[in-house]
Design a protein around this motif. Structure first.
Motif, PDB file in Angstrom:
ATOM      1  N   THR A 197      15.439 -55.185   8.176  1.00 15.08           N
ATOM      2  CA  THR A 197      15.853 -54.378   9.331  1.00 15.08           C
ATOM      3  C   THR A 197      16.361 -55.261  10.457  1.00 15.08           C
ATOM      4  O   THR A 197      15.762 -56.291  10.770  1.00 15.08           O
ATOM      5  CB  THR A 197      14.645 -53.561   9.865  1.00 15.08           C
ATOM      6  N   LEU A 198      17.457 -54.849  11.068  1.00 16.67           N
ATOM      7  CA  LEU A 198      17.939 -55.513  12.289  1.00 16.67           C
ATOM      8  C   LEU A 198      17.476 -54.692  13.476  1.00 16.67           C
ATOM      9  O   LEU A 198      17.712 -53.481  13.526  1.00 16.67           O
ATOM     10  CB  LEU A 198      19.474 -55.549  12.324  1.00 16.67           C
ATOM     11  N   LYS A 199      16.820 -55.351  14.437  1.00 20.68           N
ATOM     12  CA  LYS A 199      16.457 -54.635  15.663  1.00 20.68           C
ATOM     13  C   LYS A 199      17.503 -54.939  16.726  1.00 20.68           C
ATOM     14  O   LYS A 199      17.659 -56.093  17.149  1.00 20.68           O
ATOM     15  CB  LYS A 199      15.059 -55.055  16.130  1.00 20.68           C
ATOM     16  N   ILE A 200      18.223 -53.906  17.133  1.00 15.55           N
ATOM     17  CA  ILE A 200      19.280 -54.068  18.135  1.00 15.55           C
ATOM     18  C   ILE A 200      18.615 -54.249  19.490  1.00 15.55           C
ATOM     19  O   ILE A 200      17.882 -53.376  19.956  1.00 15.55           O
ATOM     20  CB  ILE A 200      20.205 -52.836  18.162  1.00 15.55           C
ATOM     21  N   ASP A 201      18.855 -55.388  20.111  1.00 15.02           N
ATOM     22  CA  ASP A 201      18.151 -55.704  21.354  1.00 15.02           C
ATOM     23  C   ASP A 201      18.443 -54.698  22.461  1.00 15.02           C
ATOM     24  O   ASP A 201      19.542 -54.139  22.560  1.00 15.02           O
ATOM     25  CB  ASP A 201      18.532 -57.102  21.833  1.00 15.02           C
ATOM     26  N   LYS A 202      17.437 -54.524  23.314  1.00 16.88           N
ATOM     27  CA  LYS A 202      17.539 -53.588  24.438  1.00 16.88           C
ATOM     28  C   LYS A 202      18.767 -53.829  25.306  1.00 16.88           C
ATOM     29  O   LYS A 202      19.330 -52.889  25.860  1.00 16.88           O
ATOM     30  CB  LYS A 202      16.266 -53.706  25.273  1.00 16.88           C
ATOM     31  N   GLY A 236      14.272 -50.250  23.067  1.00 17.24           N
ATOM     32  CA  GLY A 236      14.461 -49.965  24.488  1.00 17.24           C
ATOM     33  C   GLY A 236      15.321 -48.744  24.759  1.00 17.24           C
ATOM     34  O   GLY A 236      16.032 -48.680  25.755  1.00 17.24           O
ATOM     35  N   VAL A 237      15.240 -47.747  23.867  1.00 22.52           N
ATOM     36  CA  VAL A 237      16.002 -46.504  24.060  1.00 22.52           C
ATOM     37  C   VAL A 237      15.283 -45.657  25.118  1.00 22.52           C
ATOM     38  O   VAL A 237      14.132 -45.279  24.938  1.00 22.52           O
ATOM     39  CB  VAL A 237      16.132 -45.728  22.737  1.00 22.52           C
ATOM     40  N   GLU A 238      15.956 -45.419  26.230  1.00 21.00           N
ATOM     41  CA  GLU A 238      15.310 -44.732  27.357  1.00 21.00           C
ATOM     42  C   GLU A 238      15.913 -43.377  27.667  1.00 21.00           C
ATOM     43  O   GLU A 238      15.314 -42.600  28.420  1.00 21.00           O
ATOM     44  CB  GLU A 238      15.358 -45.625  28.609  1.00 21.00           C
ATOM     45  N   SER A 239      17.110 -43.089  27.161  1.00 22.89           N
ATOM     46  CA  SER A 239      17.752 -41.826  27.559  1.00 22.89           C
ATOM     47  C   SER A 239      18.239 -41.026  26.350  1.00 22.89           C
ATOM     48  O   SER A 239      18.473 -41.571  25.264  1.00 22.89           O
ATOM     49  CB  SER A 239      18.941 -42.104  28.486  1.00 22.89           C
ATOM     50  N   LYS A 240      18.413 -39.732  26.600  1.00 26.89           N
ATOM     51  CA  LYS A 240      18.965 -38.822  25.588  1.00 26.89           C
ATOM     52  C   LYS A 240      20.370 -39.256  25.196  1.00 26.89           C
ATOM     53  O   LYS A 240      20.737 -39.202  24.022  1.00 26.89           O
ATOM     54  CB  LYS A 240      18.971 -37.408  26.178  1.00 26.89           C
ATOM     55  N   ALA A 241      21.154 -39.705  26.166  1.00 32.45           N
ATOM     56  CA  ALA A 241      22.533 -40.120  25.881  1.00 32.45           C
ATOM     57  C   ALA A 241      22.545 -41.307  24.913  1.00 32.45           C
ATOM     58  O   ALA A 241      23.344 -41.355  23.968  1.00 32.45           O
ATOM     59  CB  ALA A 241      23.255 -40.476  27.174  1.00 32.45           C
ATOM     60  N   GLN A 242      21.639 -42.272  25.143  1.00 33.58           N
ATOM     61  CA  GLN A 242      21.543 -43.428  24.237  1.00 33.58           C
ATOM     62  C   GLN A 242      21.127 -42.965  22.848  1.00 33.58           C
ATOM     63  O   GLN A 242      21.704 -43.380  21.840  1.00 33.58           O
ATOM     64  CB  GLN A 242      20.530 -44.449  24.774  1.00 33.58           C
ATOM     65  N   LEU A 243      20.119 -42.090  22.785  1.00 30.00           N
ATOM     66  CA  LEU A 243      19.648 -41.588  21.498  1.00 30.00           C
ATOM     67  C   LEU A 243      20.775 -40.889  20.747  1.00 30.00           C
ATOM     68  O   LEU A 243      20.987 -41.148  19.554  1.00 30.00           O
ATOM     69  CB  LEU A 243      18.487 -40.611  21.717  1.00 30.00           C
ATOM     70  N   ALA A 247      22.191 -41.972  17.155  1.00 26.57           N
ATOM     71  CA  ALA A 247      22.051 -41.055  16.025  1.00 26.57           C
ATOM     72  C   ALA A 247      23.419 -40.808  15.391  1.00 26.57           C
ATOM     73  O   ALA A 247      23.573 -40.866  14.168  1.00 26.57           O
ATOM     74  CB  ALA A 247      21.416 -39.740  16.480  1.00 26.57           C
ATOM     75  N   ALA A 248      24.420 -40.585  16.229  1.00 27.89           N
ATOM     76  CA  ALA A 248      25.771 -40.318  15.718  1.00 27.89           C
ATOM     77  C   ALA A 248      26.362 -41.552  15.044  1.00 27.89           C
ATOM     78  O   ALA A 248      27.233 -41.442  14.189  1.00 27.89           O
ATOM     79  CB  ALA A 248      26.668 -39.852  16.861  1.00 27.89           C
ATOM     80  N   SER A 249      25.879 -42.732  15.423  1.00 25.64           N
ATOM     81  CA  SER A 249      26.419 -43.970  14.861  1.00 25.64           C
ATOM     82  C   SER A 249      25.681 -44.408  13.602  1.00 25.64           C
ATOM     83  O   SER A 249      26.001 -45.446  13.025  1.00 25.64           O
ATOM     84  CB  SER A 249      26.343 -45.096  15.896  1.00 25.64           C
ATOM     85  N   GLY A 250      24.634 -43.678  13.219  1.00 26.13           N
ATOM     86  CA  GLY A 250      23.944 -43.978  11.975  1.00 26.13           C
ATOM     87  C   GLY A 250      22.795 -44.968  12.089  1.00 26.13           C
ATOM     88  O   GLY A 250      22.380 -45.567  11.095  1.00 26.13           O
ATOM     89  N   CYS A 251      22.257 -45.132  13.297  1.00 25.22           N
ATOM     90  CA  CYS A 251      21.078 -45.992  13.467  1.00 25.22           C
ATOM     91  C   CYS A 251      19.847 -45.182  13.047  1.00 25.22           C
ATOM     92  O   CYS A 251      19.621 -44.087  13.558  1.00 25.22           O
ATOM     93  CB  CYS A 251      20.976 -46.423  14.933  1.00 25.22           C
ATOM     94  N   GLN A 252      19.062 -45.721  12.078  1.00 23.80           N
ATOM     95  CA  GLN A 252      17.958 -44.917  11.527  1.00 23.80           C
ATOM     96  C   GLN A 252      16.738 -44.831  12.443  1.00 23.80           C
ATOM     97  O   GLN A 252      16.111 -43.800  12.561  1.00 23.80           O
ATOM     98  CB  GLN A 252      17.464 -45.499  10.193  1.00 23.80           C
ATOM     99  N   PHE A 253      16.364 -45.976  13.044  1.00 25.64           N
ATOM    100  CA  PHE A 253      15.077 -46.044  13.751  1.00 25.64           C
ATOM    101  C   PHE A 253      15.269 -46.241  15.251  1.00 25.64           C
ATOM    102  O   PHE A 253      16.152 -46.997  15.682  1.00 25.64           O
ATOM    103  CB  PHE A 253      14.217 -47.176  13.187  1.00 25.64           C
ATOM    104  N   ILE A 254      14.406 -45.571  16.002  1.00 27.38           N
ATOM    105  CA  ILE A 254      14.505 -45.586  17.460  1.00 27.38           C
ATOM    106  C   ILE A 254      13.155 -45.983  18.048  1.00 27.38           C
ATOM    107  O   ILE A 254      12.122 -45.425  17.689  1.00 27.38           O
ATOM    108  CB  ILE A 254      14.863 -44.177  17.996  1.00 27.38           C
ATOM    109  N   GLN A 255      13.197 -46.941  18.953  1.00 25.25           N
ATOM    110  CA  GLN A 255      11.988 -47.344  19.665  1.00 25.25           C
ATOM    111  C   GLN A 255      12.338 -47.346  21.146  1.00 25.25           C
ATOM    112  O   GLN A 255      13.445 -47.763  21.512  1.00 25.25           O
ATOM    113  CB  GLN A 255      11.607 -48.762  19.233  1.00 25.25           C
ATOM    114  N   GLY A 256      11.451 -46.919  21.987  1.00 25.56           N
ATOM    115  CA  GLY A 256      11.761 -46.959  23.413  1.00 25.56           C
ATOM    116  C   GLY A 256      11.054 -45.864  24.172  1.00 25.56           C
ATOM    117  O   GLY A 256      10.497 -44.936  23.583  1.00 25.56           O
ATOM    118  N   TYR A 257      11.081 -46.003  25.509  1.00 26.04           N
ATOM    119  CA  TYR A 257      10.329 -45.094  26.369  1.00 26.04           C
ATOM    120  C   TYR A 257      10.799 -43.645  26.232  1.00 26.04           C
ATOM    121  O   TYR A 257      10.070 -42.730  26.574  1.00 26.04           O
ATOM    122  CB  TYR A 257      10.444 -45.523  27.837  1.00 26.04           C
TER     123      TYR A 257
END
Ligand code: C2E
Ligand code: CA
Ligand code: CA
Ligand code: CA
Length: 279
Positions: A197-202, A236-243, A247-257
């Motif tokens: 897994t690659l973790k995309i930095d905040k 470091g996903v903090e907003s609905k817009a980021q999520l 999601a639309a770009s195909g990122c499977q896992f989300i971590q963040g406030y």
């Protein structure tokens, strides 16, 4: 005026002195932190884009009687520089395995809990023995642990680091490359290391939606990871817009406030329990 240069110089020195003093205090206090039970673990869930919990990352916390709350952003680098970080790693591996056996397995939670490994841990072959020992003691399956390492770990000694991680991978644990994109390495090593897994930095996630170039960078990381057969986790996903973008770009896992902050084991268990009841 004439003496200001000199005055600034000594002020600078005094400040450095204070910082140096603090580093020594923190380094010395780390020794007793383990023995006196001053460390604890918090868990930050990892989610699918729909919010369901499919894992968690274990993060160290330290409440010192002399120093108060010391953040890992401060004490981990000091522990690394003073050769003490592997003691902390061994402690957290045991704590996490105990928590999995005591609390998570009884809830039917079989997803991986991630432990951060420092560069120094990956140079110590006996660390593999510590991992095996803890896993056997608490009867943990390999699928229940994941290890997070940074590109930085590969800098000084690629071969030793890669041997260690290949052994971990052979033992069945998954490995995530943390803070991806912030290191200095070239991309050429990505094909040679056993990363799941690659973790995309905040810092990349923070800039989503700010410019076409910022968005293109995130899309490119996701595309590259996928083409290399890796999974992607955004940090470091903090907003609905980021999520929504991720999601639309195909990122499977989300971590963040946005979904959850790091929390004590009990709170994680309550969340899992509530999810089970509403399922
Ligand atoms: P990391 O491994 O990159 O962990 C992510 C950090 O970002 C955590 O900080 C987490 O609490 C924070 N974070 C997560 N989501 C968000 C968000 O949406 N917004 C913001 N502002 N922050 C978010 P934390 O717990 O303070 O840890 C800092 C760093 O200390 C970690 O960065 C890791 O490098 C290190 N660390 C923590 N625990 C351990 C450990 O047990 N072992 C080692 N070697 N390092 C550790
Ligand atoms: Ca991490
Ligand atoms: Ca990270
Ligand atoms: Ca980070």
């Amino acid at each position: 005026a004439k003496h200001s240069g000199k005055a600034q110089y000594s002020f600078f020195n005094a400040e450095m002195m204070v910082e140096h003093q603090r580093r020594i205090e923190v380094a010395n206090a780390i020794d007793s932190a383990i023995a006196n039970g001053e460390l604890f673990v918090v868990y930050q869930p990892k989610h699918l884009c729909d919010g369901s919990i499919v894992g968690a990352e274990a993060l160290l916390r330290w409440q010192s009687p002399q120093l108060g709350f010391v953040s890992p952003g401060e004490f981990i680098p000091i522990a690394e520089q003073s050769g003490k970080v592997s003691q902390l790693t061994q402690w957290i591996i045991n704590r996490v395995c105990a928590d999995i056996e005591d609390a998570l397995l009884p809830l039917g939670f079989h997803h991986p809990i991630a432990i951060n490994l420092s560069a120094a841990d990956l140079k110590k072959y006996h660390m593999l023995g510590s991992i095996k020992g803890a896993v056997q003691k608490y009867s943990i399956d390999a699928g229940q642990l994941e290890f997070e390492v940074t590109e930085h770990s590969y800098l000084d000694d690629f071969d030793t680091t890669n041997r260690f991680l290949s052994d971990i991978a052979d033992m069945g644990y998954s490995i995530a490359l943390d803070d991806f994109g912030t290191g200095y390495s070239s991309l050429s090593y990505l094909n040679r290391i056993p990363i799941d897994t690659l973790k995309i930095d905040k810092q990349f996630v923070d800039h989503i939606g700010q410019s076409q170039q910022d968005d293109a960078l995130v899309l490119t990381i996701i595309e590259m990871g996928k083409r290399l057969g890796m999974q992607l986790c955004a940090e470091g996903v903090e907003s609905k817009a980021q999520l929504d973008f991720l999601a639309a770009s195909g990122c499977q896992f989300i971590q963040g406030y946005y979904f959850s902050k790091p929390m004590p084991l009990n709170d994680l268990c309550e969340r899992l329990w509530a999810a089970k009841r509403s399922a």
